[in-house]
Design a protein around this motif. Structure first.
Motif, PDB file in Angstrom:
ATOM      1  N   UNK A 135       0.815  -1.219   0.000  1.00 17.08           N
ATOM      2  CA  UNK A 135       0.000   0.000   0.000  1.00 17.08           C
ATOM      3  C   UNK A 135       0.856   1.280   0.000  1.00 17.08           C
ATOM      4  N   UNK A 136       2.054   1.201  -0.569  1.00 15.21           N
ATOM      5  CA  UNK A 136       2.940   2.369  -0.593  1.00 15.21           C
ATOM      6  C   UNK A 136       2.696   3.240  -1.815  1.00 15.21           C
ATOM      7  N   UNK A 137       2.685   2.637  -3.003  1.00 14.93           N
ATOM      8  CA  UNK A 137       2.570   3.433  -4.226  1.00 14.93           C
ATOM      9  C   UNK A 137       1.201   4.069  -4.361  1.00 14.93           C
ATOM     10  N   UNK A 138       0.161   3.331  -3.965  1.00 13.44           N
ATOM     11  CA  UNK A 138      -1.194   3.866  -4.120  1.00 13.44           C
ATOM     12  C   UNK A 138      -1.594   4.806  -3.001  1.00 13.44           C
ATOM     13  N   UNK A 139      -1.099   4.525  -1.793  1.00 16.03           N
ATOM     14  CA  UNK A 139      -1.700   5.173  -0.622  1.00 16.03           C
ATOM     15  C   UNK A 139      -0.686   5.613   0.432  1.00 16.03           C
ATOM     16  N   UNK A 140       0.597   5.641   0.093  1.00 17.12           N
ATOM     17  CA  UNK A 140       1.628   6.069   1.044  1.00 17.12           C
ATOM     18  C   UNK A 140       1.570   5.291   2.361  1.00 17.12           C
ATOM     19  N   UNK A 141       1.263   3.992   2.256  1.00 16.09           N
ATOM     20  CA  UNK A 141       1.226   3.142   3.443  1.00 16.09           C
ATOM     21  C   UNK A 141      -0.064   3.203   4.224  1.00 16.09           C
ATOM     22  N   UNK A 142      -1.041   3.968   3.759  1.00 19.62           N
ATOM     23  CA  UNK A 142      -2.337   4.071   4.441  1.00 19.62           C
ATOM     24  C   UNK A 142      -3.172   2.842   4.089  1.00 19.62           C
ATOM     25  N   UNK A 143      -3.152   1.828   4.941  1.00 14.94           N
ATOM     26  CA  UNK A 143      -3.850   0.578   4.633  1.00 14.94           C
ATOM     27  C   UNK A 143      -5.364   0.750   4.627  1.00 14.94           C
ATOM     28  N   UNK A 144      -5.866   1.722   5.350  1.00 15.87           N
ATOM     29  CA  UNK A 144      -7.309   1.980   5.327  1.00 15.87           C
ATOM     30  C   UNK A 144      -7.766   2.448   3.965  1.00 15.87           C
ATOM     31  N   UNK A 145      -7.011   3.382   3.359  1.00 19.67           N
ATOM     32  CA  UNK A 145      -7.353   3.866   2.020  1.00 19.67           C
ATOM     33  C   UNK A 145      -7.117   2.797   0.970  1.00 19.67           C
ATOM     34  N   UNK A 146      -6.170   1.895   1.235  1.00 14.99           N
ATOM     35  CA  UNK A 146      -5.796   0.844   0.298  1.00 14.99           C
ATOM     36  C   UNK A 146      -6.816  -0.296   0.252  1.00 14.99           C
ATOM     37  N   UNK A 147      -7.516  -0.488   1.361  1.00 19.03           N
ATOM     38  CA  UNK A 147      -8.334  -1.684   1.562  1.00 19.03           C
ATOM     39  C   UNK A 147      -9.327  -1.948   0.446  1.00 19.03           C
ATOM     40  N   UNK A 148     -10.071  -0.960   0.025  1.00 16.80           N
ATOM     41  CA  UNK A 148     -11.159  -1.175  -0.932  1.00 16.80           C
ATOM     42  C   UNK A 148     -10.773  -0.919  -2.381  1.00 16.80           C
ATOM     43  N   UNK A 149      -9.526  -0.642  -2.640  1.00 19.63           N
ATOM     44  CA  UNK A 149      -9.104  -0.418  -4.015  1.00 19.63           C
ATOM     45  C   UNK A 149      -9.032  -1.740  -4.785  1.00 19.63           C
ATOM     46  N   UNK A 150      -9.358  -1.731  -6.089  1.00 25.77           N
ATOM     47  CA  UNK A 150      -9.167  -2.936  -6.903  1.00 25.77           C
ATOM     48  C   UNK A 150      -7.698  -3.338  -6.907  1.00 25.77           C
ATOM     49  N   UNK A 151      -7.452  -4.658  -7.030  1.00 21.77           N
ATOM     50  CA  UNK A 151      -6.074  -5.134  -6.968  1.00 21.77           C
ATOM     51  C   UNK A 151      -5.218  -4.576  -8.097  1.00 21.77           C
ATOM     52  N   UNK A 152      -5.792  -4.337  -9.243  1.00 20.87           N
ATOM     53  CA  UNK A 152      -4.995  -3.819 -10.352  1.00 20.87           C
ATOM     54  C   UNK A 152      -4.605  -2.352 -10.154  1.00 20.87           C
ATOM     55  N   UNK A 153      -5.169  -1.718  -9.132  1.00 17.65           N
ATOM     56  CA  UNK A 153      -4.774  -0.352  -8.796  1.00 17.65           C
ATOM     57  C   UNK A 153      -3.766  -0.316  -7.646  1.00 17.65           C
ATOM     58  N   UNK A 154      -3.857  -1.281  -6.736  1.00 18.55           N
ATOM     59  CA  UNK A 154      -2.980  -1.223  -5.562  1.00 18.55           C
ATOM     60  C   UNK A 154      -1.842  -2.239  -5.591  1.00 18.55           C
ATOM     61  N   UNK A 155      -1.870  -3.204  -6.520  1.00 17.96           N
ATOM     62  CA  UNK A 155      -0.832  -4.231  -6.562  1.00 17.96           C
ATOM     63  C   UNK A 155       0.532  -3.621  -6.867  1.00 17.96           C
TER      64      UNK A 155
END
Length: 256
Positions: A224-244
């Motif tokens: 969850x670093x590239x998508x959300x700067x380590x914010x796992x809460x913001x990362x949780x509901x993102x599609x895998x192809x956006x957060x992988x």
């Protein structure tokens, strides 16, 4: 290859078969164990199309590196191991669909006994099927190696095989894989789960008297670093192809 976030959809539609017995009658014991779903004979050949996407870290993001390949597998010989068990040695070749030149990819081994079907490749031994086929079958497909073993993918170590649990999704049912219809098809699920940091999907389809006709493998990892700067809460509901941030997708199906 060119980078692209491409979505592939494998078509796999299965009809339902109902097993009925008349009141007061006892069903006859099953005599067909399912060995014909994993046929072995020197000279057998399978030709597949394969779509693959590898996630490659780049400056500023992740490159979805995609390719379509022709794949050919042929059983060329037999050998016996130190325990006297008979293996069939296969050779795998591939080429880009826009190329005429085949390249050698790897050697693999197949074996079947009364209870299991095996495949060895890349120094790993998998239990692909267990016999007889039953709806309630579950098994450890990685009993011969440590599932926590790290496999390098695009320069990144990934524990691909952690927490897999093999089972039959369906067996001996009519079904269609892409544009090919099979009278008797068996589906094996190796994994289908996700958590905050990992996604694993593994499905294989076997047709009677043919063998492997379909394979789908989806492996994603993220911190969850590239998508959300380590914010796992913001990362949780993102599609895998956006957060992988690492992994790959493979879809392979028989064409002849």
């Amino acid at each position: 290859m060119k980078g692209a976030n491409i979505f592939f959809t494998g078509l796999l539609f299965l009809t339902t078969i109902f097993l009925l017995t008349c009141e007061g009658e006892t069903a006859e014991p099953r005599t067909d164990k399912g060995y014909d779903y994993f046929p072995l004979k020197v000279g057998m050949e399978w030709n597949y199309l394969m779509d693959s996407i590898v996630l490659r870290p780049q400056v500023g993001g992740i490159l979805f590196d995609s390719a379509r390949l022709d794949v050919r597998e042929t059983l060329v010989d037999t050998l016996r191991d130190l325990e006297g068990q008979l293996w069939y040695r296969g050779e795998r070749y591939d080429r880009r669909v826009d190329s005429t030149a085949w390249r050698f990819s790897q050697t693999f081994l197949l074996r079947r006994d009364d209870l299991r079907a095996y495949r060895q490749e890349d120094n790993l031994e998998f239990v692909k099927m267990v016999f007889p086929l039953r709806a309630d079958q579950n098994w450890d497909g990685h009993v011969a190696f440590d599932p926590f073993r790290e496999i390098e993918v695009a320069g990144q170590p990934i524990q691909i095989y952690v927490d897999w649990n093999y089972r039959y999704l369906s067996f001996e049912q009519a079904g269609t894989v892409m544009d090919k219809t099979y009278d008797q098809l068996t589906l094996v699920e190796g994994a289908d789960y996700e958590n905050l940091l990992n996604r694993r999907l593994a499905i294989e389809g076997y047709a009677k008297n043919t063998g492997l006709v379909y394979r789908e493998l989806e492996v994603f990892e993220t911190q969850c670093q590239l998508c959300c700067n380590g914010d796992t809460g913001a990362c949780l509901d993102l599609p895998w192809r956006e957060k992988a941030e690492g992994g790959f997708i493979i879809k392979q199906w028989l064409v002849q």
